[in-house]
Design an enzyme around this catalytic site. Sequence first.
Site, PDB file in Angstrom:
ATOM      1  CG  ASP A   1      -0.715  14.413  -1.223  1.00  0.00           C
ATOM      2  OD1 ASP A   1      -1.625  14.724  -0.460  1.00  0.00           O
ATOM      3  OD2 ASP A   1       0.364  13.916  -0.843  1.00  0.00           O
TER       4      ASP A   1
ATOM      5  CG  ASP B   1       3.007   7.985   4.235  1.00  0.00           C
ATOM      6  OD1 ASP B   1       1.870   7.983   3.711  1.00  0.00           O
ATOM      7  OD2 ASP B   1       3.626   9.032   4.524  1.00  0.00           O
TER       8      ASP B   1
ATOM      9  CD  GLU C   1      -2.470   1.534   2.612  1.00  0.00           C
ATOM     10  OE1 GLU C   1      -2.197   0.815   3.592  1.00  0.00           O
ATOM     11  OE2 GLU C   1      -3.239   2.503   2.673  1.00  0.00           O
TER      12      GLU C   1
ATOM     13  CG  ASP D   1      -9.929  12.553  -2.746  1.00  0.00           C
ATOM     14  OD1 ASP D   1      -9.516  13.622  -3.227  1.00  0.00           O
ATOM     15  OD2 ASP D   1      -9.228  11.810  -2.034  1.00  0.00           O
TER      16      ASP D   1
HETATM   17  C1  LIG Z   1      -3.535  12.449   1.210  1.00  0.00           C
HETATM   18  S1  LIG Z   1      -2.555  11.419   2.246  1.00  0.00           S
HETATM   19  C2  LIG Z   1      -3.421   9.865   2.114  1.00  0.00           C
HETATM   20  C3  LIG Z   1      -3.107   8.942   3.246  1.00  0.00           C
HETATM   21  C4  LIG Z   1      -3.929   7.634   3.254  1.00  0.00           C
HETATM   22  N1  LIG Z   1      -3.659   6.837   2.082  1.00  0.00           N
HETATM   23  C5  LIG Z   1      -5.395   7.923   3.382  1.00  0.00           C
HETATM   24  O1  LIG Z   1      -6.147   7.621   2.435  1.00  0.00           O
HETATM   25  O2  LIG Z   1      -5.818   8.405   4.437  1.00  0.00           O
HETATM   26  C6  LIG Z   1      -1.148  11.153   1.229  1.00  0.00           C
HETATM   27  C7  LIG Z   1      -0.007  10.416   1.905  1.00  0.00           C
HETATM   28  O3  LIG Z   1       0.994  10.197   0.945  1.00  0.00           O
HETATM   29  C8  LIG Z   1       2.266  10.336   1.543  1.00  0.00           C
HETATM   30  N2  LIG Z   1       3.210  10.624   0.453  1.00  0.00           N
HETATM   31  C9  LIG Z   1       3.083  11.561  -0.499  1.00  0.00           C
HETATM   32  N3  LIG Z   1       4.109  11.508  -1.366  1.00  0.00           N
HETATM   33  C10 LIG Z   1       4.913  10.493  -0.927  1.00  0.00           C
HETATM   34  C11 LIG Z   1       6.131   9.954  -1.383  1.00  0.00           C
HETATM   35  N4  LIG Z   1       6.729  10.419  -2.475  1.00  0.00           N
HETATM   36  N5  LIG Z   1       6.677   8.935  -0.694  1.00  0.00           N
HETATM   37  C12 LIG Z   1       6.075   8.446   0.413  1.00  0.00           C
HETATM   38  N6  LIG Z   1       4.906   8.919   0.897  1.00  0.00           N
HETATM   39  C13 LIG Z   1       4.330   9.933   0.231  1.00  0.00           C
HETATM   40  C14 LIG Z   1       2.072  11.450   2.546  1.00  0.00           C
HETATM   41  O4  LIG Z   1       3.038  11.404   3.573  1.00  0.00           O
HETATM   42  C15 LIG Z   1       0.657  11.168   3.052  1.00  0.00           C
HETATM   43  O5  LIG Z   1       0.644  10.352   4.204  1.00  0.00           O
END
Ligand SMILES: C[S@@+](CC[C@H](N)C(=O)[O-])C[C@H]1O[C@@H](n2cnc3c(N)ncnc32)[C@H](O)[C@@H]1O
Length: 219
Positions: free
Chosen positions: A121, A72, A47, A157
């Site tokens: 994101d 993450d 994941e 989303d």
């Molecule tokens: C919008 S949050 C979504 C978290 C989770 N999947 C959820 O649905 O609640 C995006 C996550 O992606 C991680 N993230 C973004 N770019 C990343 C990268 N290049 N490497 C590792 N993690 C990343 C951020 O730290 C964050 O926890």
Amino acid sequence: MTRRKMHYYRFNGDAENVIEAGKPLYSQIRGNWNESFFNNPNPIILELACGKGEYSIGLGKVFSDKNFIGMDIKGDRIARGSAVASEMGLSNVGFLRAGIRYAREFFEQHELSEIWLVHPDPQVRDRDENKRLTNPDFLNMYADFIRPGGMFHLKTDSDFLYDYSLDMLGKSGRFCVVEHTADLYQSHLVGEHHGVQTHYEHIFTKKGYSIKYIKAKLL
Ligand SMILES: C[S@@+](CC[C@H](N)C(=O)[O-])C[C@H]1O[C@@H](n2cnc3c(N)ncnc32)[C@H](O)[C@@H]1O
């Protein structure tokens, strides 16, 4: 660093289900997840951008015969997932704290049976396409990790990321989109998410957004 963050960093350092920089397995885990971490030969599902790891934990409960890794970069979020997985006794769920662009350091070719990318994101600005986790370079890397016939899943989303990802998967030459829907909860595919709602999914569904879903098979 805030005291809260310090607490989570210490927590991850002691947590057996977290791999991060400074731990011996961090540089040795590539190609060795089954033998050195899960101690079983079961399929591995990754994941990406797992946040607090709700998906890995939710699927780990449903599929005790599969292994799940939440990846993450944010240590505080991973610490929460790690704590929940430990409390629940889920030995088939682990966490990797690292940036996804460095994933080749942690996974060997064909080491994974599936990859889930859950509410990343969307990175809508053109100049941020390099950070968008379904850009052609990232998709190509994921394709290397997945076993032949394995699956890539995206939940989002964002209409923008959904359309972009469908386009990129179609053009990738490595994946074939087998199912997709712009409204998962109203579709026959709703069972595919096994009732697991992540933190961000909860926020966006409450705001009235529909959840988009794509399932693509490795060619
Ligand atoms: C919008 S949050 C979504 C978290 C989770 N999947 C959820 O649905 O609640 C995006 C996550 O992606 C991680 N993230 C973004 N770019 C990343 C990268 N290049 N490497 C590792 N993690 C990343 C951020 O730290 C964050 O926890």
